[in-house]
Design an enzyme around this catalytic site. Sequence first.
Site, PDB file in Angstrom:
ATOM      1  N   SER A 131       0.859  -1.188   0.000  1.00 10.36           N
ATOM      2  CA  SER A 131       0.000   0.000   0.000  1.00 10.36           C
ATOM      3  C   SER A 131       0.891   1.232   0.000  1.00 10.36           C
ATOM      4  O   SER A 131       2.040   1.152   0.468  1.00 10.36           O
ATOM      5  CB  SER A 131      -0.860  -0.005   1.267  1.00 10.36           C
ATOM      6  OG  SER A 131      -1.525   1.242   1.407  1.00 10.36           O
ATOM      7  N   TYR A 173      -1.925  -1.069  10.872  1.00 13.07           N
ATOM      8  CA  TYR A 173      -2.096  -1.621   9.515  1.00 13.07           C
ATOM      9  C   TYR A 173      -0.896  -1.218   8.647  1.00 13.07           C
ATOM     10  O   TYR A 173      -0.327  -2.058   7.935  1.00 13.07           O
ATOM     11  CB  TYR A 173      -3.413  -1.114   8.909  1.00 13.07           C
ATOM     12  CG  TYR A 173      -3.520  -1.343   7.417  1.00 13.07           C
ATOM     13  CD1 TYR A 173      -3.709  -2.627   6.905  1.00 13.07           C
ATOM     14  CD2 TYR A 173      -3.416  -0.287   6.512  1.00 13.07           C
ATOM     15  CE1 TYR A 173      -3.793  -2.842   5.526  1.00 13.07           C
ATOM     16  CE2 TYR A 173      -3.502  -0.484   5.149  1.00 13.07           C
ATOM     17  CZ  TYR A 173      -3.685  -1.767   4.659  1.00 13.07           C
ATOM     18  OH  TYR A 173      -3.764  -1.974   3.299  1.00 13.07           O
TER      19      TYR A 173
HETATM   20  N1  LIG Z   1      -8.862  -0.957  -0.856  1.00 12.64           N
HETATM   21  C1  LIG Z   1      -7.833  -0.144  -0.615  1.00 12.64           C
HETATM   22  O1  LIG Z   1      -8.003   1.090  -0.488  1.00 12.64           O
HETATM   23  C2  LIG Z   1      -6.427  -0.703  -0.559  1.00 12.64           C
HETATM   24  C3  LIG Z   1      -5.348   0.193  -0.699  1.00 12.64           C
HETATM   25  C4  LIG Z   1      -4.047  -0.287  -0.631  1.00 12.64           C
HETATM   26  C5  LIG Z   1      -3.820  -1.655  -0.454  1.00 12.64           C
HETATM   27  N2  LIG Z   1      -4.872  -2.502  -0.313  1.00 12.64           N
HETATM   28  C6  LIG Z   1      -4.570  -3.929  -0.106  1.00 12.64           C
HETATM   29  O2  LIG Z   1      -5.158  -4.661  -1.172  1.00 12.64           O
HETATM   30  C7  LIG Z   1      -5.428  -5.996  -0.738  1.00 12.64           C
HETATM   31  C8  LIG Z   1      -6.850  -6.372  -1.132  1.00 12.64           C
HETATM   32  O3  LIG Z   1      -7.757  -5.545  -0.449  1.00 12.64           O
HETATM   33  P1  LIG Z   1      -9.186  -5.122  -1.042  1.00 12.64           P
HETATM   34  O4  LIG Z   1      -9.220  -3.647  -1.111  1.00 12.64           O
HETATM   35  O5  LIG Z   1      -9.510  -5.909  -2.257  1.00 12.64           O
HETATM   36  O6  LIG Z   1     -10.124  -5.525   0.205  1.00 12.64           O
HETATM   37  P2  LIG Z   1     -11.291  -6.614   0.356  1.00 12.64           P
HETATM   38  O7  LIG Z   1     -12.317  -6.381  -0.697  1.00 12.64           O
HETATM   39  O8  LIG Z   1     -11.707  -6.532   1.786  1.00 12.64           O
HETATM   40  O9  LIG Z   1     -10.566  -7.993   0.045  1.00 12.64           O
HETATM   41  C9  LIG Z   1      -9.712  -8.611   0.977  1.00 12.64           C
HETATM   42  C10 LIG Z   1      -9.504 -10.055   0.563  1.00 12.64           C
HETATM   43  O10 LIG Z   1      -8.618 -10.663   1.494  1.00 12.64           O
HETATM   44  C11 LIG Z   1      -9.158 -11.928   1.827  1.00 12.64           C
HETATM   45  N3  LIG Z   1      -8.731 -12.383   3.159  1.00 12.64           N
HETATM   46  C12 LIG Z   1      -8.834 -11.742   4.350  1.00 12.64           C
HETATM   47  N4  LIG Z   1      -8.380 -12.531   5.344  1.00 12.64           N
HETATM   48  C13 LIG Z   1      -7.974 -13.699   4.753  1.00 12.64           C
HETATM   49  C14 LIG Z   1      -7.417 -14.913   5.237  1.00 12.64           C
HETATM   50  N5  LIG Z   1      -7.165 -15.102   6.551  1.00 12.64           N
HETATM   51  N6  LIG Z   1      -7.142 -15.904   4.351  1.00 12.64           N
HETATM   52  C15 LIG Z   1      -7.386 -15.726   3.029  1.00 12.64           C
HETATM   53  N7  LIG Z   1      -7.907 -14.606   2.510  1.00 12.64           N
HETATM   54  C16 LIG Z   1      -8.202 -13.612   3.373  1.00 12.64           C
HETATM   55  C17 LIG Z   1     -10.671 -11.741   1.791  1.00 12.64           C
HETATM   56  O11 LIG Z   1     -11.302 -13.001   1.548  1.00 12.64           O
HETATM   57  P3  LIG Z   1     -12.134 -13.880   2.610  1.00 12.64           P
HETATM   58  O12 LIG Z   1     -12.771 -12.937   3.572  1.00 12.64           O
HETATM   59  O13 LIG Z   1     -13.076 -14.624   1.729  1.00 12.64           O
HETATM   60  O14 LIG Z   1     -11.105 -14.774   3.225  1.00 12.64           O
HETATM   61  C18 LIG Z   1     -10.805 -10.853   0.557  1.00 12.64           C
HETATM   62  O15 LIG Z   1     -10.878 -11.629  -0.607  1.00 12.64           O
HETATM   63  C19 LIG Z   1      -5.150  -6.022   0.770  1.00 12.64           C
HETATM   64  O16 LIG Z   1      -3.887  -6.585   1.011  1.00 12.64           O
HETATM   65  C20 LIG Z   1      -5.143  -4.539   1.149  1.00 12.64           C
HETATM   66  O17 LIG Z   1      -4.338  -4.310   2.293  1.00 12.64           O
HETATM   67  C21 LIG Z   1      -6.167  -2.069  -0.376  1.00 12.64           C
END
Ligand SMILES: NC(=O)c1ccc[n+]([C@@H]2O[C@H](COP(=O)([O-])OP(=O)(O)OC[C@H]3O[C@@H](n4cnc5c(N)ncnc54)[C@H](OP(=O)(O)O)[C@@H]3O)[C@@H](O)[C@H]2O)c1
Length: 260
Positions: free
Chosen positions: A141, A154
């Site tokens: 991130s 985080y």
């Molecule tokens: N959205 C943002 O603004 C943003 C910005 C920078 C970086 N990121 C990063 O991008 C990545 C994806 O985030 P997103 O925005 O797509 O959020 P999201 O929609 O909440 O997706 C998170 C994913 O992680 C999975 N997950 C969580 N705990 C898990 C576990 N114990 N085992 C396996 N899978 C797990 C969830 O699946 P299940 O619940 O089905 O397990 C879900 O598919 C993350 O690493 C986040 O830190 C996001």
Amino acid sequence: MEQTLKGKVAVVTGASSGIGEATARELASRGASVVLAARAVERLEALRREISASGGLALAVETDVSERASVEAMVERSVGEFGRIDVLVNNAGLGLSGRIPEVRAEDVRHVFEVNVIGALNCIQVVLPRMGSGGRIINVSSVVGRRAIPKVGAYCASKFALNALSDALRVEVAERGVSVTSVYPGTTRTAFRENSRRTKDEKRGWRPKGVSPEKVATKIADAAEKGTRDVYVSVPDRLFVAGVTLFPHLADRVLRSWAKD
Ligand SMILES: NC(=O)c1ccc[n+]([C@@H]2O[C@H](COP(=O)([O-])OP(=O)(O)OC[C@H]3O[C@@H](n4cnc5c(N)ncnc54)[C@H](OP(=O)(O)O)[C@@H]3O)[C@@H](O)[C@H]2O)c1
């Protein structure tokens, strides 16, 4: 070296939602067979059916990345089905809101178990199966480059992930495996709703953010090219450049945000 994804096998963690779901679609559309790994298996199955219906190959595997045995079982099934793994996208992740003086240690531990140990588990189990040309892509991130108030723990998990990426990149270079860090800024997913929080705080200003599809395109490009660092937008690059060049000014600007 640039390579096509046709016939390659890619594991995407966190493929049940947001960036991971969009990345799995994008990789499949470029010809990769994709392993969809997360806990919400019904959502993974729905995505598998969608990819299959459009002529792609996908396998849905219920996986908790924080559990080593679960990752081992997922990798066994992936290799059993597709024969090998060429690309690993460590995308599964969880947010945590809370100021450092108040955040609960057990929440921090849990977020590190998923965001850091989860990625480590996948790297350690997949690497022995990965040959020359392999790609490991870790989704960090912009706040893994400069921590911001109210989500400091985080941010710490993303700094830790970057450290793993930087050391690993050098360790596996001789084997022809590349390691990419991806630094998205705000992305329009369910991430915030899925985050743990210490207590309800007023929601401060946030950029509108980019679509998960835009991040997915960058990740798939990195899977082809083996890029070292990936920024998704120009404002993300400017943010990182600004906070690196002017750390005191960044502190002052962020103080107003911490007040909300
Ligand atoms: N959205 C943002 O603004 C943003 C910005 C920078 C970086 N990121 C990063 O991008 C990545 C994806 O985030 P997103 O925005 O797509 O959020 P999201 O929609 O909440 O997706 C998170 C994913 O992680 C999975 N997950 C969580 N705990 C898990 C576990 N114990 N085992 C396996 N899978 C797990 C969830 O699946 P299940 O619940 O089905 O397990 C879900 O598919 C993350 O690493 C986040 O830190 C996001």
